[in-house]
Design an enzyme around this catalytic site. Structure first.
Site, PDB file in Angstrom:
ATOM      1  N   LEU A  90       0.885  -1.172   0.000  1.00 53.40           N
ATOM      2  CA  LEU A  90       0.000   0.000   0.000  1.00 53.40           C
ATOM      3  C   LEU A  90       0.920   1.218   0.000  1.00 53.40           C
ATOM      4  O   LEU A  90       2.004   1.167   0.577  1.00 53.40           O
ATOM      5  CB  LEU A  90      -0.869   0.040   1.261  1.00 53.40           C
ATOM      6  CG  LEU A  90      -2.008  -0.985   1.399  1.00 53.40           C
ATOM      7  CD1 LEU A  90      -2.663  -0.838   2.765  1.00 53.40           C
ATOM      8  CD2 LEU A  90      -3.055  -0.837   0.308  1.00 53.40           C
ATOM      9  N   ASP A  91       0.479   2.322  -0.601  1.00 57.77           N
ATOM     10  CA  ASP A  91       1.278   3.548  -0.566  1.00 57.77           C
ATOM     11  C   ASP A  91       1.452   4.004   0.877  1.00 57.77           C
ATOM     12  O   ASP A  91       0.608   3.720   1.726  1.00 57.77           O
ATOM     13  CB  ASP A  91       0.564   4.684  -1.327  1.00 57.77           C
ATOM     14  CG  ASP A  91       0.623   4.467  -2.833  1.00 57.77           C
ATOM     15  OD1 ASP A  91       1.355   3.565  -3.274  1.00 57.77           O
ATOM     16  OD2 ASP A  91      -0.061   5.212  -3.558  1.00 57.77           O
ATOM     17  N   LYS A  92       2.512   4.759   1.116  1.00 59.05           N
ATOM     18  CA  LYS A  92       2.813   5.278   2.448  1.00 59.05           C
ATOM     19  C   LYS A  92       1.596   5.986   3.071  1.00 59.05           C
ATOM     20  O   LYS A  92       1.289   5.832   4.246  1.00 59.05           O
ATOM     21  CB  LYS A  92       3.996   6.242   2.316  1.00 59.05           C
ATOM     22  CG  LYS A  92       4.403   6.929   3.582  1.00 59.05           C
ATOM     23  CD  LYS A  92       5.563   7.893   3.312  1.00 59.05           C
ATOM     24  CE  LYS A  92       5.663   8.920   4.405  1.00 59.05           C
ATOM     25  NZ  LYS A  92       6.642   9.970   4.103  1.00 59.05           N
TER      26      LYS A  92
END
Length: 299
Positions: A90-92
């Site tokens: 997942l993106d940050k």
């Protein structure tokens, strides 16, 4: 200096939280992730990923999820536990459902399920504007491009394989960009108010930043707090409608602190019996829904 304004205070807290997660001892980070565990069995562990925490390391990143998986495994099981394995990313800035495997064999199995698109993924996003139509499918290939501006940077962007003919407005097929990846996102509006909408999203493919790009450039409804994809040609804070600013009790000059409102809400994992995993949106997301009066019809 603590801001008097509650909205600004909340933004300050979130920024501080992301920085704090970078400074804490790995054991403390593992403990936080343990508290965020929403499901576990003998094969997998599922966490609700906190905001602002990167999955992988990189330049300037001190703490990431990948690094504390051995510690987390021991906290959840025993001292001899095998380190947990990442199954997807997942993106940050994205929060929500994240699956970890207890052994390599399960990790390979789950990764294959993701790769062959057998995992049903549902995201929630608060976006600016109102998608038209209210539900549908965005199916436009995506490619990474360098943007020449005062600060050159790379962005994902749309690479449609058609264009409109200027003479008669007809759609004409053009040659496909060789480096573009096909990308498909289903979307449905759940609520609308304050010049914003709450959308339910189902990415059928898994291209980097797919949801953000399809919403911003495909539907013209960028995600609230997505400063990267709110303008094509520059890196600049998102411009918010007056009504939205008023409801959030925020000045436009402070909009750059707004966090990305994208949450991995649900995953259906066909591991033997299908496992349905749901994560509640984080507090800041719920508060924004309330302030913007985006009421989801109770299920």
């Amino acid at each position: 200096q603590i801001p008097k304004d509650p909205a600004q205070r909340q933004l300050r807290e979130l920024t501080a939280l992301s920085q704090q997660l970078q400074r804490v001892h790995p054991n403390v980070l593992a403990k936080i992730l343990k508290q965020e565990t929403v499901y576990q069995n003998e094969e997998i562990v599922v966490i609700n990923k906190p905001y602002g925490l990167p999955v992988h390391g990189g330049p300037g990143i001190k703490n990431c999820i990948a690094d504390v998986l051995p510690i987390l495994a021991k906290m959840l099981e025993n001292m001899r536990a095998e380190p947990l394995h990442l199954c997807h990313r997942l993106d940050k800035e994205t929060t929500g459902v994240m699956v970890l495997a207890r052994n390599r064999e399960t990790a390979d199995k789950v990764r294959l399920l993701f790769k062959t698109r057998q995992v049903e993924k549902i995201y929630w996003a608060i976006v600016l504007g109102d998608p038209d139509p209210a539900e549908g499918i965005v199916e436009i290939p995506i490619v990474e491009k360098e943007v020449q501006s005062h600060q050159s940077h790379y962005k994902m962007t749309l690479a449609p394989n058609y264009r409109l003919c200027p003479e008669d407005g007809k759609v004409v097929k053009i040659r496909r960009n060789r480096s573009a990846e096909s990308a498909v996102t289903r979307y449905r509006r759940l609520a609308g108010a304050s010049a914003c909408s709450l959308l339910e999203l189902q990415p059928i493919t898994g291209v980097k930043h797919q949801i953000r790009v399809h919403l911003a450039y495909g539907l013209g409804c960028p995600i609230l707090g997505d400063h990267k994809y709110s303008h094509w040609s520059k890196l600049a804070p998102q411009k918010l409608p007056v009504l939205t600013l008023r409801r959030l009790k925020l000045q436009q000059s402070k909009a750059r602190h707004l966090p990305l409102h994208l949450h991995a809400h649900r995953l259906c994992l066909p591991l033997g019996q299908p496992i349905d995993l749901v994560c509640k949106p984080p507090r800041f997301f719920q508060k924004t829904l309330k302030k913007l009066e985006l009421d989801i019809a109770k299920d």
